[in-house]
Design an enzyme around this catalytic site. Structure first.
Site, short mmCIF file in Angstrom:
data_model
loop_
_atom_site.label_atom_id
_atom_site.label_comp_id
_atom_site.label_asym_id
_atom_site.label_seq_id
_atom_site.Cartn_x
_atom_site.Cartn_y
_atom_site.Cartn_z
N GLY A 213 0.92 -1.14 0.05
CA GLY A 213 0.14 0.04 -0.15
C GLY A 213 0.95 1.15 0.06
O GLY A 213 2.04 1.12 0.41
N PRO A 214 0.05 2.35 -0.33
CA PRO A 214 1.01 3.44 -0.42
C PRO A 214 1.33 4.10 1.01
O PRO A 214 0.91 3.60 2.08
CB PRO A 214 0.04 4.67 -0.86
CG PRO A 214 -1.34 3.88 -0.63
CD PRO A 214 -1.16 2.53 -0.93
N PRO A 215 2.50 4.84 1.05
CA PRO A 215 2.87 5.41 2.49
C PRO A 215 2.14 6.04 3.28
O PRO A 215 0.87 6.65 2.75
CB PRO A 215 4.14 6.28 1.87
CG PRO A 215 4.16 6.26 0.55
CD PRO A 215 3.06 5.65 0.07
N GLY A 218 -0.78 3.08 7.20
CA GLY A 218 -0.87 2.27 8.20
C GLY A 218 -0.23 0.85 8.45
O GLY A 218 -0.65 -0.04 9.36
N LYS A 219 0.98 0.67 7.31
CA LYS A 219 1.40 -0.67 7.31
C LYS A 219 2.14 -1.10 8.55
O LYS A 219 2.15 -2.16 9.20
CB LYS A 219 2.26 -0.77 6.20
CG LYS A 219 1.43 -0.37 4.83
CD LYS A 219 2.12 -0.70 3.62
CE LYS A 219 3.20 0.27 3.25
NZ LYS A 219 2.64 1.62 3.22
N HIS A 434 -5.27 35.46 -12.36
CA HIS A 434 -4.84 34.02 -12.67
C HIS A 434 -5.86 33.18 -11.71
O HIS A 434 -6.46 32.29 -12.23
CB HIS A 434 -3.43 33.94 -12.37
CG HIS A 434 -2.86 32.58 -12.57
ND1 HIS A 434 -2.03 32.39 -13.55
CD2 HIS A 434 -3.20 31.57 -11.82
CE1 HIS A 434 -1.83 31.00 -13.26
NE2 HIS A 434 -2.48 30.59 -12.22
N GLU A 435 -6.16 33.35 -10.60
CA GLU A 435 -6.83 32.54 -9.66
C GLU A 435 -8.09 32.67 -10.00
O GLU A 435 -8.92 31.45 -10.10
CB GLU A 435 -6.74 32.81 -8.28
CG GLU A 435 -5.37 32.66 -7.69
CD GLU A 435 -4.58 31.25 -8.03
OE1 GLU A 435 -5.40 30.12 -8.15
OE2 GLU A 435 -3.40 31.26 -8.31
N ASP A 512 0.88 24.79 -13.70
CA ASP A 512 -0.25 24.68 -14.22
C ASP A 512 -0.02 23.88 -15.62
O ASP A 512 -0.50 22.93 -15.99
CB ASP A 512 -1.19 25.78 -14.65
CG ASP A 512 -1.56 26.47 -13.29
OD1 ASP A 512 -1.63 26.00 -12.36
OD2 ASP A 512 -1.69 27.75 -13.41
P1 ADP Z 1 3.16 3.42 6.43
O1 ADP Z 1 3.76 2.34 7.33
O2 ADP Z 1 1.93 2.45 5.90
O3 ADP Z 1 3.75 4.27 5.83
P2 ADP Z 1 2.49 4.05 9.36
O4 ADP Z 1 2.00 2.69 9.91
O5 ADP Z 1 4.13 4.38 9.70
O6 ADP Z 1 2.25 4.10 7.67
O7 ADP Z 1 1.55 5.24 9.82
C1 ADP Z 1 2.14 6.23 10.21
C2 ADP Z 1 1.34 6.89 11.15
O8 ADP Z 1 -0.18 7.39 10.71
C3 ADP Z 1 0.78 6.18 12.29
O9 ADP Z 1 1.45 5.90 13.55
C4 ADP Z 1 -0.56 6.53 12.49
O10 ADP Z 1 -0.49 7.43 13.71
C5 ADP Z 1 -1.25 6.90 11.66
N1 ADP Z 1 -2.02 6.04 10.67
C6 ADP Z 1 -1.67 5.78 9.67
N2 ADP Z 1 -2.66 4.74 9.05
C7 ADP Z 1 -3.61 4.61 10.18
C8 ADP Z 1 -4.72 3.86 10.50
N3 ADP Z 1 -5.25 3.11 9.37
N4 ADP Z 1 -5.53 4.08 11.53
C9 ADP Z 1 -4.99 4.94 12.50
N5 ADP Z 1 -3.84 5.54 12.41
C10 ADP Z 1 -3.02 5.55 11.37
ZN ZN Z 2 -2.29 28.57 -11.75
#
Ligand code: ADP
Ligand code: ZN
Ligand code: MG
Length: 628
Positions: A213-215, A218-219, A434-435, A512
């Site tokens: 999953g993306p960064p 919560g991995k 512009h905006e 843009d």
């Molecule tokens: P990853 O490892 O996917 O990059 P992290 O687990 O390190 O992400 O998440 C960083 C912080 O973001 C966690 O310490 C928590 O505070 C918050 N967080 C991320 N995902 C969740 C989630 N699903 N539920 C609760 N908190 C979350």
């Molecule tokens: Zn612009």
């Protein structure tokens, strides 16, 4: 500090140099010293004996333990002038003293000039002493780290590189919005807690689970929660820490990690960013691959090396499963993949609830409204958002977090820190046009996301900003929507051009235009949304350093390449025309909006739409979610 032989060498170099100078400085005087009150003229021993015989010697001073003598002698040929002469005596001349006595010559012995000698000895010793002391400290320091003494010698086994938490203290309740992943991982907890249940029926407990999953989704948190729920220790290391300068270090780190883990089974081993080490082998560009491959091979060996039921479960995390070596994904290794995606609106709400537990929110704050405002936010973003809001609240000396703090925090998380407001003048006016240009397209084009607000308060890199309410459904985007976005993104430049003329357009549209080109090119090469037909003409990832797809990138001929360019240009030109038209057709309302924006600095979406509606027809937006 990490110990390595390089450090020792670096440290001992200055010691060597200093030692050499001390040696030079201290040893040399011990030789030169003695001569301070001596004559420089030398006389041979035989001559001295002759002089003695001839009674020409008047006094003798013995130095250096009787090995050197300074002799005063008179020279009858030169008017009995006194000469001071230096004589080296043979080591063994015991009769010399008695002879001097017989001849009644005054003599004296001088103890060796010890200060000099002592310094000389010290000088010779200082260098080794320095070296030994330096080494001693180095060794001591490196053996302070967990892993015990003596490990300084095994420099590859830097045991401090992975961390172990006996109790993570994280439970599944702390992880929200990823219910499917949690369900699958619940099983892993059971493997750790009640392995008998599975082994009794002959089931092989999986060794590895890959979280994808993306960064920020919560991995890491999930992996810790598994350890926390099962009550087992949590070993963690990041893939990038395996990749070291020295070949073999990464591999020995893997070995250490598994050794420690086996001693502490049942336990969890968590390998973050496994793509750093587990990338497809033999595809890398540039050096350093030997090391990575050795590390990966070691990892595979270790994973095969222990029986499935020893109670060690390896959890790895990555956001690039596509670049992983297929050997890692084989059954018996990371054969389970669990997706951890950015949360949907319900997920965001429950994540906000988790992080609001320890925050003081005023009653008017609706977590539901925040969840609705933040599509695309990950768990980490949401946690950060609430924390920023709490910081703002404290700074404003309020009792509890209120909606304005939340709003500001969202802006800050998305666009960066607020800058100092622009001063009135031509450039402020130009930015306002512009905006408003962006916003007016966003309001009048049916398929564009609705305007949330327009502001002239700078944030991050941007000097003015138009915020749109993104739709919840981020998955599928229609051709009309992309065209609307391109037109909207060109709205800023179009306004500059129509109002101020070709000569006055600014660099402010640089970003843009970059987005516009990117979107248009993808329409042609990836999504088959041009006259070239439904063809994918570029692989998804074009980053060279990933290695894997390097050779297969340009699959089309030069002719196709120029047709792609032509299509991209057609799309962009068409949208730009449309945007310019819109500016000309709505000049009156644009002027009014710009005046209002300069006066108020911020116009919110509803007010903006109301004003536009007085002059033109504003289409109803399908997925329009009113703000609370
Ligand atoms: P990853 O490892 O996917 O990059 P992290 O687990 O390190 O992400 O998440 C960083 C912080 O973001 C966690 O310490 C928590 O505070 C918050 N967080 C991320 N995902 C969740 C989630 N699903 N539920 C609760 N908190 C979350
Ligand atoms: Zn612009
Ligand atoms: Mg992480």
């Amino acid at each position: 500090m990490k110990f390595s032989w390089r450090t020792v060498v670096l440290w001992s170099l200055p010691a060597l140099v200093i030692g050499f100078f001390l040696w030079q400085g201290a040893f040399a005087p011990s030789v030169a010293n003695m001569g301070s009150n001596t004559a420089s003229t030398r006389m041979s021993y035989g001559r001295f004996l002759d002089y003695l015989q001839a009674d020409r010697v008047t006094s003798v001073d013995l130095y250096d333990g009787g090995r050197t003598a300074i002799v005063e002698a008179v020279d009858p040929e030169l008017d009995n002038r006194v000469q001071r002469l230096r004589v080296d005596l043979p080591a063994n001349s015991p009769d010399l003293v008695s002879r001097l006595r017989e001849a009644d010559i005054s003599f004296d012995t001088h103890p060796p000039r010890n200060e000099g000698a002592i310094w000389g000895v010290l000088g010779n010793l200082i260098f080794p002493i320095l070296l030994i002391v330096g080494l001693f400290f180095l060794f001591r320091r490196s053996s302070n780290v967990p892993g015990g003494p003596g490990q300084a010698m095994n420099f590859g086994k830097s045991k401090a590189r992975f961390s172990m938490e006996a109790k993570t203290g994280v439970l599944f309740d702390d992880v929200a919005g990823v219910d499917e992943a949690k369900e699958e991982l619940q099983e892993v907890v059971t493997f750790l807690k009640k392995p008998e249940r599975f082994t009794a029926v002959g089931a092989r407990i999986p060794k590895g689970v890959l979280l994808v999953g993306p960064p920020g989704t919560g991995k890491t948190l999930l992996a810790k929660a598994i350890a926390g729920e099962a009550g087992v220790p949590f070993f963690s290391i990041s893939g990038s820490e395996f990749v070291e300068m020295f070949v073999g270090v990464g591999a020995s780190r893997v070995r250490d990690l598994f050794k420690k883990a086996k001693e502490n089974a049942p336990c969890i081993i968590f390998i973050d960013e496994i793509d750093a080490v587990g990338r497809q082998r033999g595809a890398g560009i540039g050096g350093g691959n030997d090391e990575r491959e050795q590390t990966l091979n070691q990892l595979l060996t270790e994973m095969d090396g222990f029986e499935g039921n020893t109670g060690i479960i390896i959890i790895a995390a990555t956001n690039r499963p596509d670049v992983l070596d297929s050997a890692l994904l084989r059954p018996g290794r990371f054969d389970r993949q669990v997706g951890v995606d950015a949360p949907d609106i319900k997920g965001r709400l429950s994540i906000l609830e988790v992080h609001a537990r320890n925050k003081k929110l005023s009653n008017e704050v609706s977590l539901d409204a925040i969840a609705r405002r933040t599509p695309g936010f990950t768990g980490a973003d949401l946690a950060n958002l609430l924390n920023e809001a709490a910081i703002l609240t404290a700074r404003r000396r309020k009792e509890a977090i209120t909606m304005p703090e939340i709003d500001d925090a969202v802006d800050r998380v998305v666009a960066g820190m607020e800058g100092t407001p622009l001063i009135d003048g031509k450039s402020k006016r130009l930015i306002a046009y512009h905006e408003v240009g962006h916003a007016i397209v966003g309001t009048l084009v049916k398929d564009h996301d609705p305007v949330q607000k327009v502001t002239l308060i700078p944030r991050g890199q941007a000097r003015g900003l138009t915020w749109f309410m993104p739709s919840e459904d981020q998955g599928l985007i229609s051709r009309a929507q992309i065209l609307a976005r391109i037109t909207g993104a060109l709205g800023g430049r179009a306004a500059e051009k129509v109002i101020f003329g070709d000569a006055e357009v600014t660099t402010g549209a640089g970003n843009d235009l970059q987005q516009v080109t990117g979107m248009a090119r993808q329409m042609v090469t990836r999504y088959g949304m041009s006259d070239l037909g439904p063809m994918s003409l570029e692989t998804q990832q074009s980053e060279v350093f990933l290695g894997r797809d390097l050779m297969t990138r340009s699959e089309y001929s030069d002719e196709i390449a120029s047709r792609i360019d032509a299509q991209v240009r057609t799309i962009v030109e068409h949208c730009y025309e449309e945007a310019c038209h819109m500016m000309r057709d709505h000049r009156v309302v644009i002027d009014r909006l710009v005046d209002l924006l300069i006066e108020k600095e911020t116009i919110d979406g509803d007010e903006f739409r109301q004003i536009v509606a007085e002059y033109a027809e504003v289409p109803e937006k399908e997925r329009y979610v009113p703000m609370i």
